[in-house]
Design an enzyme around this catalytic site. Structure first.
Site, PDB file in Angstrom:
ATOM      1  CD  GLN A 146      11.538  16.005   0.565  1.00 44.26           C
ATOM      2  OE1 GLN A 146      10.831  15.944  -0.426  1.00 44.26           O
ATOM      3  NE2 GLN A 146      11.783  14.951   1.323  1.00 44.26           N
ATOM      4  CD  GLU A 191      17.118   8.099   8.299  1.00 43.61           C
ATOM      5  OE1 GLU A 191      17.833   7.374   7.580  1.00 43.61           O
ATOM      6  OE2 GLU A 191      15.897   8.262   8.107  1.00 43.61           O
ATOM      7  CG  ASP A 214       8.679  10.302   4.764  1.00 39.39           C
ATOM      8  OD1 ASP A 214       8.225   9.756   3.736  1.00 39.39           O
ATOM      9  OD2 ASP A 214       9.446  11.290   4.716  1.00 39.39           O
ATOM     10  CB  CYS A 220       7.009   8.708  -2.718  1.00 39.76           C
ATOM     11  SG  CYS A 220       8.190   7.477  -2.180  1.00 39.76           S
TER      12      CYS A 220
END
Length: 395
Positions: A208, A258, A321, A349
């Site tokens: 982040q 992931e 996400d 986002c």
């Protein structure tokens, strides 16, 4: 979460939260500021680009102008952490002294392409990475100059723990880093902490950019699955485990998927660092679509924790996400129409991508609990959004 959405999307999201018709949209949560004022210096990751110089200078350093590949030289960047700015400009000055030429935007001429600096919000540790087209001999002088400046800071008692790395990126592509990274001196990576979990961040790994706001974001997601009945959680597009590890630490049984193997390795290191049992958080290195296919095909591929039989059902909550462009339709269908957990938490986002994806699953038996915007990038129009959906009773 990488690049953020377009200005019109974020503007519509900001307008929506002020409109009483949007009853489920909560007021935007700000990035915390240490002094309570306007948030500056919030970007823990500072990134600058180099370009060929002029008037006797081998290079300039700055940012790309909006909508172009030309570089606007800068002498300050107030949204970056101060330590990150200082180190980046020290690298620039050392490159100028060594006569290292800036590279063209495509990397086909010149040497210096980027400098990327990450500063830990929690420890103050710093790791800088110089990205070059080739490892030329003159770069040794750059390393020596930086080490000399740091040695002087040591004597003055002002030196934080620092690492410096060299990344070779000779290809004409838009990626920030190439495949080869060498540690020149100091730290191999740094330690960052979010929501009580420590992470080991390597020089080229994604983490982040705004750690203060990431703390807020994780808190929102944890709160969304705080119900004790939501015990088994599937985390899709899990990255380095920003949500998976705090969820596991809070007592949830998590499967985290992931595709980036470096991110999965970082998450595994964080599991060990925090003493989190691997039975509480299983990491799966795979594209979400591939894991979905393996899980749906009974008896093939690794089983995902929480699954019952071959259908993929059995999770109480799913955290999504995805990248800025949103979820592929077949992943949405798998989550909303096959897994059908009691709670879905969608972190986005890009408001346009979020609206498009949720419109696709309208009528699938879920209703909005709430939508929480978070100001991840103050002084810009960009926004992060967490949508919390609950399965309708009897559906």
């Amino acid at each position: 979460m990488g690049d953020r959405g377009s200005a019109p999307s974020a503007t519509r999201a900001s307008a929506a939260k002020e409109d009483p018709r949007y009853t489920g949209v909560l007021p935007t949560l700000p990035t915390p500021s240490p002094d309570g004022g306007a948030p500056w210096g919030f970007r823990n990751k500072a990134s600058f680009v180099f370009a060929p110089g002029g008037r006797g200078r081998p290079l300039v350093m700055g940012h790309f102008r909006r909508g172009s590949r030309t570089v606007l030289p800068v002498e300050e960047c107030p949204v970056h952490a101060d330590a990150g700015n200082r180190f980046a400009f020290a690298v620039r000055d050392a490159l100028v002294q060594a006569g290292i030429p800036g590279a063209t935007a495509d990397g086909q001429q010149g040497v210096a392409r980027h400098v990327v600096v990450r500063v830990s919000e929690g420890t103050g540790e710093l790791v800088g990475t110089l990205v070059v087209t080739e490892n030329v001999k003159a770069l040794r002088r750059v390393t020596a100059d930086l080490e000399a400046k740091l040695a002087a800071a040591d004597k003055a008692g002002r030196r934080p723990r620092i690492g410096f790395h060299l990344n070779v990126h000779e290809r004409p592509d838009p990626y920030l880093f190439g495949r080869e990274t060498r540690q020149l001196f100091g730290l191999s990576g740094l330690r960052e902490q979010v929501a009580g979990v420590s992470y080991l961040v390597s020089p080229t790994a994604f983490f982040q950019t705004n750690v203060r706001a990431a703390e807020v974001l994780v808190g929102v997601v944890l709160n969304a699955v705080a119900d004790p009945g939501l015990r088994r959680v599937l985390d899709l597009y899990a990255g380095v485990g920003l949500f998976a590890l705090p969820l596991a630490k809070a007592g949830r049984i998590v499967s985290a998927i992931e595709e980036n193997r470096e991110a999965v390795a970082s998450a595994a290191a964080a599991l060990r660092l925090n003493g989190i049992d691997q039975d509480a958080c299983r990491l799966v290195a795979s594209r979400v679509e591939d894991a979905m296919i393996r899980q749906t095909a009974s008896g093939t591929g690794p089983r995902l924790r929480g699954a019952k039989g071959g259908s993929g059902a059995g999770w109480d909550a799913v955290v999504l996400d995805p990248p800025r462009q949103g979820c592929p339709p077949r992943v949405l269908d798998w989550v909303f129409r096959n897994i059908r957990p009691a709670r879905i938490v969608y972190v986005s986002c890009d408001p346009d991508a979020l609206a498009r994806d949720l419109a696709r699953v309208a009528g699938s038996g879920y209703h909005f609990e709430r939508v929480q915007p978070i100001d991840m990038f103050p002084h810009t129009e960009h926004i992060e959004t967490v949508a919390v959906l609950t399965r309708t009773a009897g559906s």
